[in-house]
Design a protein around this motif. Sequence first.
Motif, PDB file in Angstrom:
ATOM      1  N   ASP A  80       0.814  -1.217   0.000  1.00 20.35           N
ATOM      2  CA  ASP A  80       0.000   0.000   0.000  1.00 20.35           C
ATOM      3  C   ASP A  80       0.846   1.265   0.000  1.00 20.35           C
ATOM      4  OD1 ASP A  80      -2.346  -1.367  -0.105  1.00 20.35           O
ATOM      5  OD2 ASP A  80      -2.807  -1.174   2.027  1.00 20.35           O
ATOM      6  N   SER A  81       2.137   1.121   0.235  1.00 17.34           N
ATOM      7  CA  SER A  81       2.974   2.293   0.416  1.00 17.34           C
ATOM      8  C   SER A  81       4.412   1.933   0.062  1.00 17.34           C
ATOM      9  CB  SER A  81       2.861   2.696   1.889  1.00 17.34           C
ATOM     10  OG  SER A  81       3.811   3.640   2.222  1.00 17.34           O
ATOM     11  N   PHE A  82       5.105   2.852  -0.575  1.00 21.56           N
ATOM     12  CA  PHE A  82       6.498   2.606  -0.905  1.00 21.56           C
ATOM     13  C   PHE A  82       7.376   3.502  -0.064  1.00 21.56           C
ATOM     14  CE2 PHE A  82       4.080   1.065  -4.411  1.00 21.56           C
ATOM     15  CZ  PHE A  82       4.666  -0.178  -4.599  1.00 21.56           C
ATOM     16  N   ARG A  83       8.352   2.905   0.579  1.00 25.46           N
ATOM     17  CA  ARG A  83       9.219   3.611   1.503  1.00 25.46           C
ATOM     18  C   ARG A  83       9.673   4.951   0.936  1.00 25.46           C
ATOM     19  NH1 ARG A  83      11.166   0.462   5.792  1.00 25.46           N
ATOM     20  NH2 ARG A  83      10.754  -1.472   4.703  1.00 25.46           N
ATOM     21  N   GLY A  84       9.440   6.016   1.691  1.00 29.61           N
ATOM     22  CA  GLY A  84       9.905   7.330   1.270  1.00 29.61           C
ATOM     23  C   GLY A  84       9.024   8.008   0.234  1.00 29.61           C
ATOM     24  N   ARG A  85       8.056   7.297  -0.321  1.00 32.72           N
ATOM     25  CA  ARG A  85       7.244   7.898  -1.365  1.00 32.72           C
ATOM     26  C   ARG A  85       5.813   8.176  -0.909  1.00 32.72           C
ATOM     27  NH1 ARG A  85       8.125   4.657  -6.108  1.00 32.72           N
ATOM     28  NH2 ARG A  85       6.112   5.477  -6.764  1.00 32.72           N
ATOM     29  N   SER A  86       5.481   7.730   0.273  1.00 34.49           N
ATOM     30  CA  SER A  86       4.113   7.906   0.738  1.00 34.49           C
ATOM     31  C   SER A  86       4.159   7.978   2.254  1.00 34.49           C
ATOM     32  CB  SER A  86       3.279   6.717   0.287  1.00 34.49           C
ATOM     33  OG  SER A  86       2.147   6.587   1.103  1.00 34.49           O
ATOM     34  N   ASN A  87       3.102   8.480   2.855  1.00 33.48           N
ATOM     35  CA  ASN A  87       3.107   8.558   4.314  1.00 33.48           C
ATOM     36  C   ASN A  87       2.085   7.617   4.938  1.00 33.48           C
ATOM     37  OD1 ASN A  87       0.969   9.903   3.358  1.00 33.48           O
ATOM     38  ND2 ASN A  87       1.254  11.742   4.580  1.00 33.48           N
ATOM     39  N   ARG A  88       1.668   6.602   4.176  1.00 34.07           N
ATOM     40  CA  ARG A  88       0.786   5.599   4.752  1.00 34.07           C
ATOM     41  C   ARG A  88       1.619   4.644   5.594  1.00 34.07           C
ATOM     42  NH1 ARG A  88      -3.140   4.158  -0.413  1.00 34.07           N
ATOM     43  NH2 ARG A  88      -4.457   5.991  -0.178  1.00 34.07           N
ATOM     44  N   VAL A  89       1.226   4.500   6.859  1.00 39.06           N
ATOM     45  CA  VAL A  89       2.023   3.700   7.787  1.00 39.06           C
ATOM     46  C   VAL A  89       1.335   2.377   8.113  1.00 39.06           C
ATOM     47  CG1 VAL A  89       3.110   3.668  10.073  1.00 39.06           C
ATOM     48  CG2 VAL A  89       2.980   5.807   8.791  1.00 39.06           C
ATOM     49  N   ILE A  90       0.052   2.455   8.447  1.00 35.98           N
ATOM     50  CA  ILE A  90      -0.709   1.249   8.782  1.00 35.98           C
ATOM     51  C   ILE A  90      -1.984   1.206   7.963  1.00 35.98           C
ATOM     52  CG2 ILE A  90      -1.999   0.067  10.619  1.00 35.98           C
ATOM     53  CD1 ILE A  90       0.177   0.797  12.508  1.00 35.98           C
ATOM     54  N   SER A  91      -2.196   0.070   7.299  1.00 31.89           N
ATOM     55  CA  SER A  91      -3.398  -0.145   6.495  1.00 31.89           C
ATOM     56  C   SER A  91      -4.449  -0.856   7.335  1.00 31.89           C
ATOM     57  CB  SER A  91      -3.082  -1.044   5.296  1.00 31.89           C
ATOM     58  OG  SER A  91      -2.017  -0.514   4.540  1.00 31.89           O
ATOM     59  N   THR A  92      -5.707  -0.543   7.082  1.00 31.47           N
ATOM     60  CA  THR A  92      -6.802  -1.248   7.765  1.00 31.47           C
ATOM     61  C   THR A  92      -7.814  -1.712   6.715  1.00 31.47           C
ATOM     62  OG1 THR A  92      -8.254   0.690   7.988  1.00 31.47           O
ATOM     63  CG2 THR A  92      -6.626   0.350   9.739  1.00 31.47           C
ATOM     64  N   ARG A  96      -1.934   7.710   8.576  1.00 30.11           N
ATOM     65  CA  ARG A  96      -0.825   8.412   7.929  1.00 30.11           C
ATOM     66  C   ARG A  96       0.015   9.200   8.920  1.00 30.11           C
ATOM     67  NH1 ARG A  96      -2.696  10.819   2.555  1.00 30.11           N
ATOM     68  NH2 ARG A  96      -2.087  12.754   3.544  1.00 30.11           N
ATOM     69  N   ARG A  97       1.265   9.342   8.534  1.00 27.82           N
ATOM     70  CA  ARG A  97       2.188  10.195   9.247  1.00 27.82           C
ATOM     71  C   ARG A  97       2.223  11.505   8.474  1.00 27.82           C
ATOM     72  NH1 ARG A  97       6.925   6.725   9.015  1.00 27.82           N
ATOM     73  NH2 ARG A  97       6.361   5.600  10.885  1.00 27.82           N
ATOM     74  N   ASN A  98       2.485  12.592   9.161  1.00 28.45           N
ATOM     75  CA  ASN A  98       2.555  13.866   8.451  1.00 28.45           C
ATOM     76  C   ASN A  98       3.864  13.940   7.675  1.00 28.45           C
ATOM     77  OD1 ASN A  98       2.469  16.392   7.487  1.00 28.45           O
ATOM     78  ND2 ASN A  98       2.073  17.399   9.447  1.00 28.45           N
ATOM     79  N   ALA A  99       3.770  13.998   6.360  1.00 27.76           N
ATOM     80  CA  ALA A  99       4.986  14.030   5.544  1.00 27.76           C
ATOM     81  C   ALA A  99       5.208  15.396   4.909  1.00 27.76           C
ATOM     82  CB  ALA A  99       4.914  12.972   4.464  1.00 27.76           C
ATOM     83  N   SER A 100       4.443  16.386   5.347  1.00 28.85           N
ATOM     84  CA  SER A 100       4.631  17.727   4.785  1.00 28.85           C
ATOM     85  C   SER A 100       5.984  18.276   5.229  1.00 28.85           C
ATOM     86  CB  SER A 100       3.523  18.657   5.269  1.00 28.85           C
ATOM     87  OG  SER A 100       2.280  18.140   4.883  1.00 28.85           O
ATOM     88  N   LEU A 101       6.794  18.687   4.284  1.00 27.61           N
ATOM     89  CA  LEU A 101       8.137  19.172   4.587  1.00 27.61           C
ATOM     90  C   LEU A 101       8.372  20.479   3.863  1.00 27.61           C
ATOM     91  CD1 LEU A 101      10.383  15.991   4.222  1.00 27.61           C
ATOM     92  CD2 LEU A 101       9.962  17.297   6.312  1.00 27.61           C
ATOM     93  N   GLY A 102       9.150  21.351   4.486  1.00 31.86           N
ATOM     94  CA  GLY A 102       9.574  22.578   3.825  1.00 31.86           C
ATOM     95  C   GLY A 102       8.445  23.386   3.238  1.00 31.86           C
TER      96      GLY A 102
END
Length: 222
Positions: free
Chosen positions: A132-144, A209-215
């Motif tokens: 469901d998520s590719f390391r570093g490309r998405s902020n999905r951490v746990i799927s339900t 999701r984790r917050n992946a907003s940067l800069g």
Amino acid sequence: MTPISPLSTSGLPPARLTELIDALVEQGWFVGEDFIDMDLCAELHRELAVMAARDELDAAGIGRGQAHTLRRDIRGDAIRWLDRQSQAQRRYLDVMQGLQKALNQALFLGLFEYEAHFARYPPQAFYQRHLDSFRGRSNRVISTVSYLNPDWPSDAGGEMVIFAADDPEREMARVRPTAGTFACFLSETIPHEVLPTRLPRASIAGWFRRNASLGGLVDPAH
Ligand code: OGA
Ligand code: MN
């Protein structure tokens, strides 16, 4: 005085929350039957049936943002995002919010939001093995995934197959999509697929999701 359990905040029984958290830590996935309230499942199932009858579902795609494309050879479901417009949706999202809090307290995951969509797989539809998520490309951490189907004959197909994180050929579990059953797993590491279904198959897939907003860049919504 009875100590307040840090896991009792979700509306889910503390014993089952502990079981869920232990399974996530030990194997990266959890499946529980009779986990989500049956009346709530029935209401959500009805709601999805109405949306399907009114043609309010969209063909699901793969990839995010600009890379989003329709691939019926990869996934064949039709979806609609939950938007808190009904009491059943609010109840479901509140349960997930409680779970988010319990996961953060137990595992320090820093989960900060949850997104979820109804999914309807028409007969013959499937979803090929994927992450469901590719390391570093998405902020999905746990799927339900919550299943909504009141009856599911054993020959109806449509199981979700969970594979081992370290060996995507090794099958770890086969989950029948019956109402009340709840599955969750690590989005970046657990491969899974939906086998072709013979009956219309209703579920709600969601992601913490984790917050992946940067800069100053706002992370895209989906
Ligand atoms: C998904 C998914 C599984 C299911 O939507 O990404 O894997 O059993 N769903 O519906
Ligand atoms: Mn998936």
